[in-house]
Enzyme design. Structure first.
Site, PDB file in Angstrom:
ATOM      1  N   ARG A 258       0.820  -1.227   0.000  1.00  0.00           N
ATOM      2  CA  ARG A 258       0.000   0.000   0.000  1.00  0.00           C
ATOM      3  C   ARG A 258       0.850   1.272   0.000  1.00  0.00           C
ATOM      4  NH1 ARG A 258      -2.748  -4.119   2.007  1.00  0.00           N
ATOM      5  NH2 ARG A 258      -0.696  -4.556   2.840  1.00  0.00           N
ATOM      6  N   THR A 259       1.784   1.379   0.928  1.00  0.00           N
ATOM      7  CA  THR A 259       2.509   2.638   1.101  1.00  0.00           C
ATOM      8  C   THR A 259       3.372   2.940  -0.122  1.00  0.00           C
ATOM      9  OG1 THR A 259       2.602   2.071   3.439  1.00  0.00           O
ATOM     10  CG2 THR A 259       3.961   3.921   2.718  1.00  0.00           C
TER      11      THR A 259
ATOM     12  N   HIS B 201       4.369   5.821  11.742  1.00  0.00           N
ATOM     13  CA  HIS B 201       3.979   5.656  10.330  1.00  0.00           C
ATOM     14  C   HIS B 201       2.989   6.802  10.057  1.00  0.00           C
ATOM     15  CE1 HIS B 201       2.991   4.062   6.516  1.00  0.00           C
ATOM     16  NE2 HIS B 201       2.681   2.822   6.821  1.00  0.00           N
TER      17      HIS B 201
HETATM   18  N1   CP Z   1      -0.392  -0.104   5.872  1.00  0.00           N
HETATM   19  C1   CP Z   1       0.824  -0.326   5.322  1.00  0.00           C
HETATM   20  O1   CP Z   1       1.831   0.307   5.689  1.00  0.00           O
HETATM   21  O2   CP Z   1       0.821  -1.295   4.360  1.00  0.00           O
HETATM   22  P1   CP Z   1       2.114  -1.734   3.528  1.00  0.00           P
HETATM   23  O3   CP Z   1       3.049  -2.417   4.489  1.00  0.00           O
HETATM   24  O4   CP Z   1       1.612  -2.662   2.454  1.00  0.00           O
HETATM   25  O5   CP Z   1       2.739  -0.495   2.965  1.00  0.00           O
END
Ligand code: CP
Length: 310
Positions: free
Chosen positions: A55-56, A133
């Site tokens: 996602r990020t 985060h």
């Molecule tokens: N929510 C999140 O940080 O997902 P990823 O680890 O896929 O980036």
């Protein structure tokens, strides 16, 4: 604001400014032929990921491209880090290649702050260890504000592995600053020992946390960070802290449900709760809406830190 390394010191006004800017981008994202001004044309953004991400990483890439910037992908395994190059040297070498900003994900808490002290270029923390985060918390806050209209007085319960969660820490700082109330609920060994000092409510009983809350942010059980921590078995964890329809029925409460992803299905969240977006009157999953909102938030962060003349 020169960097975004966390929300612990970000003012309420700065948070509101980022959410408002993201709201403008979200409106355009919703339109069928979305097109944005290339305000970051000719800028280069390095996506420096020392941990995996779906996602990020992708949403930063889409956000940068929407604003006309170019991105440089980096993964530790295929870089000279595998030959022993340090994080600082890696960043200084990318800087020498005229990179304009760094988006950093790293397993060490404090790494984004460290890098922000050695480069004049904007550093955006995409997750550092179990510390912060910030863009995930901003997109969670954006999702809640969009649904409820305001964060002031909203009761948000964060459920599960709070101890290892950088998402939880950033959400606690950001939500409290924005005037929300925050409750934490999980096994005692997965709640930070200093949690009371953060100004949150603590629950060990999930039914009580649900009865108190307007909305729940469910966390992933981070087994990869848990060595040395006493954990219940997955069956026990799921029985006591899994968010399921049976539990929501029992408490008579249907909540707006968020989760940062990736999810452990049928452990911290049941399939039904994770996937249900209707009918009204039941709990509603915002998981995929959060992902879309992540693009708007990351565009707002890039525009705020890099907008204007290079
Ligand atoms: N929510 C999140 O940080 O997902 P990823 O680890 O896929 O980036």
């Amino acid at each position: 604001m020169n960097h975004l390394t966390g929300l612990s010191r970000l003012s309420a006004d700065s948070i509101t400014g980022l959410l408002d800017t993201a709201a403008g981008f979200k409106q355009t994202l919703r339109s069928p032929n979305a097109s944005f001004s290339p305000t970051l044309k000719n800028r280069r953004i390095a996506l420096v990921f020392f941990e995996n991400s779906t996602r990020t990483r992708f949403s930063f890439e889409i956000a940068a491209r929407n604003l006309g910037a170019g991105t440089l992908g980096f993964s530790a395994a295929s870089s000279s880090v595998s030959k022993g190059e340090t994080l600082s040297d890696t960043i200084k070498n990318l800087e020498a290649m005229q990179v304009d900003a760094f988006v950093l994900r790293h397993p060490s808490s404090g790494s984004a702050k460290l890098i922000s002290r050695i480069t004049p270029k904007p550093v955006i923390n995409a997750g550092d260890g179990s510390n912060e985060h910030p863009t995930q918390a901003l997109l969670d806050m954006f999702t809640l504000r969009e649904h409820f209209g305001s964060l002031k007085g909203l009761k948000v319960t964060i459920i599960g592995d709070v101890l290892h969660s950088r998402v939880a820490r950033s959400n606690i700082y950001g939500l409290l600053r924005a005037g929300a109330e925050v409750g934490l609920c999980g096994p005692v060994t997965l709640i930070p020992p200093d949690a009371e000092k953060l100004g949150v409510r603590l629950f060990t009983d999930l039914d009580r946390a649900i009865a108190w809350a307007d909305t729940a942010i469910v966390l992933r059980l981070q087994l990869e960070r848990a060595s040395g921590t006493y954990l219940p078995s997955l069956e026990e964890y799921s029985r006591h802290y899994g968010l399921t329809d049976e539990r929501l029925e029992r408490t008579g409460k249907h909540l707006l449900v968020l989760h940062p992803g990736p999810i452990n299905r049928e452990i911290e969240i049941s399939n039904h709760v994770a996937d249900r977006i209707q009918p009204p009157g039941y709990s509603k999953s915002m998981l995929l809406e959060q992902v879309t909102n992540g693009i708007a938030i990351r565009m707002a962060v890039l525009e705020t830190l890099l907008g204007g003349t290079p």
